[in-house]
Write a protein that holds these residues in place. Structure first.
Motif, PDB file in Angstrom:
ATOM      1  N   ASP A  73      35.194  52.628  34.994  1.00 56.69           N
ATOM      2  CA  ASP A  73      37.056  52.840  35.861  1.00 56.69           C
ATOM      3  C   ASP A  73      36.790  52.046  37.347  1.00 56.69           C
ATOM      4  O   ASP A  73      38.068  52.138  37.418  1.00 56.69           O
ATOM      5  CB  ASP A  73      37.445  54.093  36.130  1.00 56.69           C
ATOM      6  CG  ASP A  73      37.684  54.608  34.480  1.00 56.69           C
ATOM      7  OD1 ASP A  73      37.866  54.209  33.881  1.00 56.69           O
ATOM      8  OD2 ASP A  73      36.756  55.684  34.827  1.00 56.69           O
ATOM      9  N   PHE A  74      35.919  52.061  37.822  1.00 54.11           N
ATOM     10  CA  PHE A  74      35.840  51.030  39.051  1.00 54.11           C
ATOM     11  C   PHE A  74      35.461  50.302  39.065  1.00 54.11           C
ATOM     12  O   PHE A  74      33.935  50.107  38.539  1.00 54.11           O
ATOM     13  CB  PHE A  74      35.908  52.498  39.764  1.00 54.11           C
ATOM     14  CG  PHE A  74      35.847  54.199  40.428  1.00 54.11           C
ATOM     15  CD1 PHE A  74      37.258  53.898  40.520  1.00 54.11           C
ATOM     16  CD2 PHE A  74      35.067  54.588  38.969  1.00 54.11           C
ATOM     17  CE1 PHE A  74      38.028  55.620  40.469  1.00 54.11           C
ATOM     18  CE2 PHE A  74      35.923  55.388  39.362  1.00 54.11           C
ATOM     19  CZ  PHE A  74      37.396  56.248  39.522  1.00 54.11           C
ATOM     20  N   ARG A  75      35.103  49.283  39.787  1.00 56.47           N
ATOM     21  CA  ARG A  75      34.393  48.420  40.844  1.00 56.47           C
ATOM     22  C   ARG A  75      34.948  47.891  41.700  1.00 56.47           C
ATOM     23  O   ARG A  75      35.665  47.990  42.492  1.00 56.47           O
ATOM     24  CB  ARG A  75      34.900  46.467  39.341  1.00 56.47           C
ATOM     25  CG  ARG A  75      36.695  45.736  39.961  1.00 56.47           C
ATOM     26  CD  ARG A  75      36.962  44.941  39.497  1.00 56.47           C
ATOM     27  NE  ARG A  75      38.249  44.616  40.290  1.00 56.47           N
ATOM     28  CZ  ARG A  75      39.512  45.125  39.091  1.00 56.47           C
ATOM     29  NH1 ARG A  75      39.026  44.846  37.364  1.00 56.47           N
ATOM     30  NH2 ARG A  75      40.896  45.623  39.449  1.00 56.47           N
ATOM     31  N   PRO A  76      33.040  47.403  42.934  1.00 56.38           N
ATOM     32  CA  PRO A  76      33.728  47.163  43.634  1.00 56.38           C
ATOM     33  C   PRO A  76      34.584  46.174  44.455  1.00 56.38           C
ATOM     34  O   PRO A  76      34.740  45.031  43.620  1.00 56.38           O
ATOM     35  CB  PRO A  76      32.241  45.872  44.019  1.00 56.38           C
ATOM     36  CG  PRO A  76      31.167  47.016  42.541  1.00 56.38           C
ATOM     37  CD  PRO A  76      32.475  46.527  41.523  1.00 56.38           C
ATOM     38  N   VAL A  77      35.213  46.053  45.409  1.00 62.14           N
ATOM     39  CA  VAL A  77      36.132  45.122  45.788  1.00 62.14           C
ATOM     40  C   VAL A  77      35.922  43.830  45.496  1.00 62.14           C
ATOM     41  O   VAL A  77      36.573  42.720  46.037  1.00 62.14           O
ATOM     42  CB  VAL A  77      36.359  45.499  46.921  1.00 62.14           C
ATOM     43  CG1 VAL A  77      38.012  44.166  47.194  1.00 62.14           C
ATOM     44  CG2 VAL A  77      38.033  47.448  46.943  1.00 62.14           C
ATOM     45  N   GLU A  78      34.434  43.543  46.029  1.00 58.30           N
ATOM     46  CA  GLU A  78      33.729  42.522  46.662  1.00 58.30           C
ATOM     47  C   GLU A  78      32.681  42.223  46.331  1.00 58.30           C
ATOM     48  O   GLU A  78      31.760  42.715  45.942  1.00 58.30           O
ATOM     49  CB  GLU A  78      33.224  42.425  47.889  1.00 58.30           C
ATOM     50  CG  GLU A  78      34.476  41.909  49.133  1.00 58.30           C
ATOM     51  CD  GLU A  78      33.852  41.965  50.699  1.00 58.30           C
ATOM     52  OE1 GLU A  78      32.820  41.083  51.237  1.00 58.30           O
ATOM     53  OE2 GLU A  78      34.432  42.123  51.815  1.00 58.30           O
ATOM     54  N   THR A  79      32.612  41.377  45.844  1.00 62.61           N
ATOM     55  CA  THR A  79      30.748  41.015  45.171  1.00 62.61           C
ATOM     56  C   THR A  79      30.475  39.688  46.146  1.00 62.61           C
ATOM     57  O   THR A  79      30.925  39.314  46.133  1.00 62.61           O
ATOM     58  CB  THR A  79      31.410  40.149  43.178  1.00 62.61           C
ATOM     59  OG1 THR A  79      31.812  39.131  43.758  1.00 62.61           O
ATOM     60  CG2 THR A  79      31.769  41.314  42.401  1.00 62.61           C
ATOM     61  N   VAL A  80      29.003  40.054  45.687  1.00 62.16           N
ATOM     62  CA  VAL A  80      28.038  39.253  46.617  1.00 62.16           C
ATOM     63  C   VAL A  80      26.919  37.660  45.858  1.00 62.16           C
ATOM     64  O   VAL A  80      26.416  37.984  44.983  1.00 62.16           O
ATOM     65  CB  VAL A  80      27.562  39.504  47.601  1.00 62.16           C
ATOM     66  CG1 VAL A  80      28.306  39.612  48.855  1.00 62.16           C
ATOM     67  CG2 VAL A  80      26.198  40.247  47.101  1.00 62.16           C
TER      68      VAL A  80
END
Ligand code: CTP
Length: 196
Positions: A73-80
């Protein structure tokens, strides 16, 4: 990434039973350690966005969608791309919502005739599942209590309650995931009006 322990077994069992009944089956799956049943058209995805796009393009002209996936239902706004170094201190991970795929499907002009959702619940199973059935505009929802050891994620058995839009509630005993799939497909066939 944010993931969960879903093994895919219930979804693959549904694909198998639908094939056995003579259906054309497209199986959209996240990363799982299972072989697709022979005859299924398998589409592999790794993110909720990829699953959304795959499902929306596969539904055109279909009779039924069975959405057994445990979508994040959620994902990180930023990926690195590079490693997060420990010496930089505790990182703060900001989250954003993924799309509700079932919600998009049922409001789509190409929505399948029958849409079945699953409700993984850890409390107030029937009330929560019924609310999801209504909110998502489903024909049937398959509710299971994921706190039970013999039911839900990663095991071969499942204890589910089937709730239909007309209010019929059926509590099934502990069954194999294939048997659960057979019970579900029996009702889908009836809802499609193609049974004998
Ligand atoms: N689902 C979906 N898209 C999502 C999340 C869930 O299509 N982003 C589908 C699941 O495949 C399932 C149904 O919605 O068929 C219910 O999923 P569940 O995780 O039980 O419920 P949520 O709607 O995510 O609500 P909550 O997690 O708050 O219980």
């Amino acid at each position: 990434m944010i993931a969960n322990r879903s093994s895919g077994k219930q979804g693959f069992a549904l694909a198998q039973v639908a094939l056995d009944l003579g259906a054309d089956v497209t199986l959209v799956t996240g990363p799982v350690h299972l072989s697709a049943p022979v005859g299924a058209h398998r589409i592999d995805v790794t993110t909720a966005t990829e699953m959304r796009d795959a499902v929306l393009s596969a539904i055109e002209g279909t009779d039924a969608l069975l959405m057994a996936a445990a979508v994040a239902d959620f994902r990180p706004v930023e990926t690195v791309k590079s490693k997060i170094k420990r010496r930089k201190g505790l990182p703060e991970v900001q989250l954003e919502s993924t799309d509700d795929i079932l919600g998009l499907v049922t409001s789509h002009s190409d929505a399948p005739k029958v849409v079945v959702g699953f409700a993984a619940e850890s409390q107030d199973m029937i009330d929560n599942a019924r609310a999801k059935l209504e909110e998502k505009g489903l024909d049937m929802i398959v509710a299971n209590d994921i706190t039970a050891a013999d039911s839900g994620f990663a095991v071969d058995t499942n204890r589910v309650t089937l709730i239909q839009a007309d209010g019929v509630i059926e509590e099934l005993p502990l069954l194999s995931k294939i048997e659960v799939a057979e019970e579900i497909m029996e009702r889908v066939v009836k809802l499609l009006g193609i049974g004998d």
